[in-house]
Scaffold this active site. Sequence first.
Site, PDB file in Angstrom:
ATOM      1  N   THR A 123      47.835  38.685  46.284  1.00 56.30           N
ATOM      2  CA  THR A 123      47.309  38.769  44.926  1.00 56.30           C
ATOM      3  C   THR A 123      46.464  40.026  44.731  1.00 56.30           C
ATOM      4  O   THR A 123      45.860  40.528  45.694  1.00 56.30           O
ATOM      5  CB  THR A 123      46.446  37.517  44.654  1.00 56.30           C
ATOM      6  OG1 THR A 123      45.707  37.713  43.454  1.00 56.30           O
ATOM      7  CG2 THR A 123      45.453  37.261  45.786  1.00 56.30           C
ATOM      8  N   ASP A 124      46.355  40.470  43.479  1.00 55.86           N
ATOM      9  CA  ASP A 124      45.471  41.604  43.173  1.00 55.86           C
ATOM     10  C   ASP A 124      43.993  41.222  43.322  1.00 55.86           C
ATOM     11  O   ASP A 124      43.123  42.095  43.380  1.00 55.86           O
ATOM     12  CB  ASP A 124      45.750  42.150  41.766  1.00 55.86           C
ATOM     13  CG  ASP A 124      45.594  41.122  40.652  1.00 55.86           C
ATOM     14  OD1 ASP A 124      45.278  39.947  40.945  1.00 55.86           O
ATOM     15  OD2 ASP A 124      45.800  41.497  39.471  1.00 55.86           O
ATOM     16  N   GLU A 125      43.714  39.914  43.404  1.00 58.46           N
ATOM     17  CA  GLU A 125      42.307  39.483  43.479  1.00 58.46           C
ATOM     18  C   GLU A 125      41.619  39.918  44.765  1.00 58.46           C
ATOM     19  O   GLU A 125      40.399  39.883  44.852  1.00 58.46           O
ATOM     20  CB  GLU A 125      42.198  37.961  43.354  1.00 58.46           C
ATOM     21  CG  GLU A 125      42.680  37.471  42.027  1.00 58.46           C
ATOM     22  CD  GLU A 125      42.228  36.046  41.733  1.00 58.46           C
ATOM     23  OE1 GLU A 125      41.303  35.556  42.407  1.00 58.46           O
ATOM     24  OE2 GLU A 125      42.808  35.447  40.821  1.00 58.46           O
ATOM     25  N   TYR A 150      38.947  31.472  47.130  1.00 65.85           N
ATOM     26  CA  TYR A 150      40.403  31.693  47.087  1.00 65.85           C
ATOM     27  C   TYR A 150      40.742  33.117  47.493  1.00 65.85           C
ATOM     28  O   TYR A 150      41.538  33.352  48.412  1.00 65.85           O
ATOM     29  CB  TYR A 150      40.951  31.388  45.681  1.00 65.85           C
ATOM     30  CG  TYR A 150      42.322  31.987  45.442  1.00 65.85           C
ATOM     31  CD1 TYR A 150      43.443  31.509  46.119  1.00 65.85           C
ATOM     32  CD2 TYR A 150      42.500  33.054  44.549  1.00 65.85           C
ATOM     33  CE1 TYR A 150      44.709  32.073  45.917  1.00 65.85           C
ATOM     34  CE2 TYR A 150      43.746  33.627  44.349  1.00 65.85           C
ATOM     35  CZ  TYR A 150      44.849  33.134  45.031  1.00 65.85           C
ATOM     36  OH  TYR A 150      46.084  33.706  44.831  1.00 65.85           O
ATOM     37  N   LYS A 154      42.842  34.723  50.718  1.00 64.24           N
ATOM     38  CA  LYS A 154      44.048  35.535  50.562  1.00 64.24           C
ATOM     39  C   LYS A 154      43.843  36.903  51.231  1.00 64.24           C
ATOM     40  O   LYS A 154      44.742  37.423  51.893  1.00 64.24           O
ATOM     41  CB  LYS A 154      44.405  35.722  49.082  1.00 64.24           C
ATOM     42  CG  LYS A 154      44.917  34.467  48.388  1.00 64.24           C
ATOM     43  CD  LYS A 154      46.201  33.900  48.963  1.00 64.24           C
ATOM     44  CE  LYS A 154      47.409  34.769  48.721  1.00 64.24           C
ATOM     45  NZ  LYS A 154      48.673  34.066  49.142  1.00 64.24           N
TER      46      LYS A 154
HETATM   47  P1  NAD Z   1      51.145  27.082  43.173  1.00 62.47           P
HETATM   48  O1  NAD Z   1      49.816  26.468  43.433  1.00 62.47           O
HETATM   49  O2  NAD Z   1      51.832  26.825  41.880  1.00 62.47           O
HETATM   50  O3  NAD Z   1      52.169  26.642  44.327  1.00 62.47           O
HETATM   51  C1  NAD Z   1      51.810  26.603  45.675  1.00 62.47           C
HETATM   52  C2  NAD Z   1      52.885  25.815  46.424  1.00 62.47           C
HETATM   53  O4  NAD Z   1      52.533  25.816  47.819  1.00 62.47           O
HETATM   54  C3  NAD Z   1      52.990  24.345  45.999  1.00 62.47           C
HETATM   55  O5  NAD Z   1      54.333  23.968  45.862  1.00 62.47           O
HETATM   56  C4  NAD Z   1      52.334  23.589  47.147  1.00 62.47           C
HETATM   57  O6  NAD Z   1      52.854  22.282  47.329  1.00 62.47           O
HETATM   58  C5  NAD Z   1      52.663  24.502  48.322  1.00 62.47           C
HETATM   59  N1  NAD Z   1      51.706  24.345  49.434  1.00 62.47           N
HETATM   60  C6  NAD Z   1      50.352  24.358  49.360  1.00 62.47           C
HETATM   61  N2  NAD Z   1      49.823  24.161  50.587  1.00 62.47           N
HETATM   62  C7  NAD Z   1      50.877  24.061  51.448  1.00 62.47           C
HETATM   63  C8  NAD Z   1      50.977  23.864  52.842  1.00 62.47           C
HETATM   64  N3  NAD Z   1      49.895  23.734  53.628  1.00 62.47           N
HETATM   65  N4  NAD Z   1      52.214  23.809  53.406  1.00 62.47           N
HETATM   66  C9  NAD Z   1      53.342  23.926  52.636  1.00 62.47           C
HETATM   67  N5  NAD Z   1      53.290  24.093  51.308  1.00 62.47           N
HETATM   68  C10 NAD Z   1      52.077  24.159  50.709  1.00 62.47           C
HETATM   69  O7  NAD Z   1      50.949  28.638  43.430  1.00 62.47           O
HETATM   70  P2  NAD Z   1      51.625  29.890  42.701  1.00 62.47           P
HETATM   71  O8  NAD Z   1      50.846  30.222  41.503  1.00 62.47           O
HETATM   72  O9  NAD Z   1      53.076  29.659  42.611  1.00 62.47           O
HETATM   73  O10 NAD Z   1      51.328  31.025  43.788  1.00 62.47           O
HETATM   74  C11 NAD Z   1      52.256  31.263  44.837  1.00 62.47           C
HETATM   75  C12 NAD Z   1      51.768  32.431  45.680  1.00 62.47           C
HETATM   76  O11 NAD Z   1      51.637  33.588  44.877  1.00 62.47           O
HETATM   77  C13 NAD Z   1      50.402  32.209  46.321  1.00 62.47           C
HETATM   78  O12 NAD Z   1      50.421  32.777  47.602  1.00 62.47           O
HETATM   79  C14 NAD Z   1      49.450  32.974  45.410  1.00 62.47           C
HETATM   80  O13 NAD Z   1      48.323  33.402  46.128  1.00 62.47           O
HETATM   81  C15 NAD Z   1      50.323  34.131  44.999  1.00 62.47           C
HETATM   82  N6  NAD Z   1      50.027  34.759  43.707  1.00 62.47           N
HETATM   83  C16 NAD Z   1      49.922  33.999  42.576  1.00 62.47           C
HETATM   84  C17 NAD Z   1      49.732  34.625  41.344  1.00 62.47           C
HETATM   85  C18 NAD Z   1      49.652  33.839  40.058  1.00 62.47           C
HETATM   86  O14 NAD Z   1      49.438  34.408  39.003  1.00 62.47           O
HETATM   87  N7  NAD Z   1      49.855  32.524  40.068  1.00 62.47           N
HETATM   88  C19 NAD Z   1      49.615  36.019  41.292  1.00 62.47           C
HETATM   89  C20 NAD Z   1      49.703  36.757  42.481  1.00 62.47           C
HETATM   90  C21 NAD Z   1      49.927  36.116  43.674  1.00 62.47           C
HETATM   91  O1  DAU Z   2      45.445  37.795  39.632  1.00 61.74           O
HETATM   92  C1  DAU Z   2      46.320  36.948  40.316  1.00 61.74           C
HETATM   93  C2  DAU Z   2      45.741  35.549  40.363  1.00 61.74           C
HETATM   94  O2  DAU Z   2      45.898  35.005  39.057  1.00 61.74           O
HETATM   95  C3  DAU Z   2      46.404  34.662  41.404  1.00 61.74           C
HETATM   96  O3  DAU Z   2      46.102  35.158  42.680  1.00 61.74           O
HETATM   97  C4  DAU Z   2      45.920  33.215  41.299  1.00 61.74           C
HETATM   98  O4  DAU Z   2      46.655  32.384  42.181  1.00 61.74           O
HETATM   99  C5  DAU Z   2      46.129  32.731  39.873  1.00 61.74           C
HETATM  100  O5  DAU Z   2      45.601  31.433  39.727  1.00 61.74           O
HETATM  101  C6  DAU Z   2      45.442  33.695  38.896  1.00 61.74           C
HETATM  102  O6  DAU Z   2      44.010  33.634  39.049  1.00 61.74           O
HETATM  103  P1  DAU Z   2      43.030  33.620  37.762  1.00 61.74           P
HETATM  104  O7  DAU Z   2      41.755  33.032  38.180  1.00 61.74           O
HETATM  105  O8  DAU Z   2      43.046  34.951  37.083  1.00 61.74           O
HETATM  106  O9  DAU Z   2      43.904  32.605  36.825  1.00 61.74           O
HETATM  107  P2  DAU Z   2      43.507  31.370  35.887  1.00 61.74           P
HETATM  108  O10 DAU Z   2      44.770  30.944  35.233  1.00 61.74           O
HETATM  109  O11 DAU Z   2      42.720  30.344  36.605  1.00 61.74           O
HETATM  110  O12 DAU Z   2      42.567  32.043  34.810  1.00 61.74           O
HETATM  111  C7  DAU Z   2      42.959  33.202  34.081  1.00 61.74           C
HETATM  112  C8  DAU Z   2      41.759  33.661  33.267  1.00 61.74           C
HETATM  113  O13 DAU Z   2      41.490  32.687  32.244  1.00 61.74           O
HETATM  114  C9  DAU Z   2      40.478  33.767  34.059  1.00 61.74           C
HETATM  115  O14 DAU Z   2      39.725  34.844  33.537  1.00 61.74           O
HETATM  116  C10 DAU Z   2      39.757  32.451  33.791  1.00 61.74           C
HETATM  117  C11 DAU Z   2      40.159  32.163  32.371  1.00 61.74           C
HETATM  118  N1  DAU Z   2      40.267  30.740  31.963  1.00 61.74           N
HETATM  119  C12 DAU Z   2      40.942  29.876  32.760  1.00 61.74           C
HETATM  120  C13 DAU Z   2      41.133  28.560  32.362  1.00 61.74           C
HETATM  121  C14 DAU Z   2      41.870  27.578  33.242  1.00 61.74           C
HETATM  122  C15 DAU Z   2      39.768  30.349  30.728  1.00 61.74           C
HETATM  123  O15 DAU Z   2      39.147  31.149  29.993  1.00 61.74           O
HETATM  124  N2  DAU Z   2      39.940  29.047  30.327  1.00 61.74           N
HETATM  125  C16 DAU Z   2      40.605  28.137  31.095  1.00 61.74           C
HETATM  126  O16 DAU Z   2      40.746  26.974  30.678  1.00 61.74           O
END
Ligand code: NAD
Ligand code: DAU
Length: 334
Positions: A123-125, A150, A154
């Site tokens: 992630t960019d975080e 988190y 990562k």
């Molecule tokens: P998500 O929470 O929707 O899905 C995570 C999946 O991993 C789920 O299906 C869960 O059951 C599985 N999981 C969790 N713990 C596990 C374990 N111990 N063993 C096997 N499976 C397990 O997450 P997402 O949003 O799809 O993110 C996927 C990946 O992408 C993560 O590595 C996250 O850090 C990265 N990522 C997410 C975003 C975003 O915007 N959501 C952006 C950049 C990177």
């Molecule tokens: O940048 C990549 C990341 O993006 C991933 O690594 C993470 O897995 C993914 O969850 C996401 O993280 P954020 O914390 O940015 O996403 P989230 O959807 O939780 O929140 C997005 C933004 O919205 C953040 O600034 C918090 C804000 N927010 C979130 C919720 C749930 C609100 O203002 N209201 C809300 O109800």
Amino acid sequence: MAMQRILVTGGAGFIGCNFVHYIMEHTRLHVTVLDKLTYAGNIESLSGLPSSRFAFFEGDICDAAMVDSLTSSVDAVVHFAAESHNDNSLAEPRPFLDTNLLGTFTLIESARRHDIRFHHISTDEVYGDLALDDPHRFTEESVYRPTSPYSATKAGSDMLVRAWVRSFGLRATISNCSNNYGPYQHVEKFIPRQITNILDGDRPRLYGKGRNVRDWIHVEDHSSAVLAILERGRVGETYLIGADGERSNREVVEMLLALAGQPRDAYDLVTDRPGHDLRYAIDSSKLRRELGWAPRYSDFDAGLADTVQWYRDNEHWWRPQKAATESKYAGQGH
Ligand code: NAD
Ligand code: DAU
């Protein structure tokens, strides 16, 4: 020999399941998914895939024996599995250490043993946050400055992968992507939470003043980038993935309200997230230059409208998660 079989961890989650659908449609690869089916995993997201090219195993990436038996029969691992939600990491950090650190360790040890290709999804975080007026964006050279439990886990997992590349010659690549949106995203996340609140006749909830900025990319563009890196990326390299989609949270909520025909200010401001990162922004020039990748969803408004329509059409998918998610948020003042 060309790659034929891949193991996808976390393939029942949001990005993982979209990636699996993308691979099934755009390649001839055989896909095995390993997923623990935590609250964030949903087997329904993988329904309808042909058993001739797809298999699902329920299990934990920390289970070394299970991981080893699966990695022994594939050419590559694409590692999505993680605890992924910042608010959960603030409420209960422990599962983030187990899955994101120990789980990644277990996988890279096994990939090393079997000498297979490994792609680590991050992630960019890991780079912390930027000021709203900072002219710079994150690049592959940016310093690691994670701020939440988190993002710290990562960042730690990225460091493990880098160390395994250098110390053991692991054939790994890493990608750090910005915020994804699209179908099958859990309703705890920002965009699906607000869409489903509006569908339920509830008001969207903005943390703080809603001025935090995220750099949005459609999940299908994340998938195409990961496939390009898996196929053509240079081993040992990191690639940043982003689609120039910076928007403040308030702008996004206003767009969703406009799509629903509601007043632009029909939202509530709620308790801010502790340590809330202000802004993320990705410079994805390296990926575009080296691998010729470009996003297909350049129009955020259109992508968001498609996503709203998906949640309208798929209430059966998200409804079972909604009440529990909202009661968790109520307990956190969000
Ligand atoms: P998500 O929470 O929707 O899905 C995570 C999946 O991993 C789920 O299906 C869960 O059951 C599985 N999981 C969790 N713990 C596990 C374990 N111990 N063993 C096997 N499976 C397990 O997450 P997402 O949003 O799809 O993110 C996927 C990946 O992408 C993560 O590595 C996250 O850090 C990265 N990522 C997410 C975003 C975003 O915007 N959501 C952006 C950049 C990177
Ligand atoms: O940048 C990549 C990341 O993006 C991933 O690594 C993470 O897995 C993914 O969850 C996401 O993280 P954020 O914390 O940015 O996403 P989230 O959807 O939780 O929140 C997005 C933004 O919205 C953040 O600034 C918090 C804000 N927010 C979130 C919720 C749930 C609100 O203002 N209201 C809300 O109800």
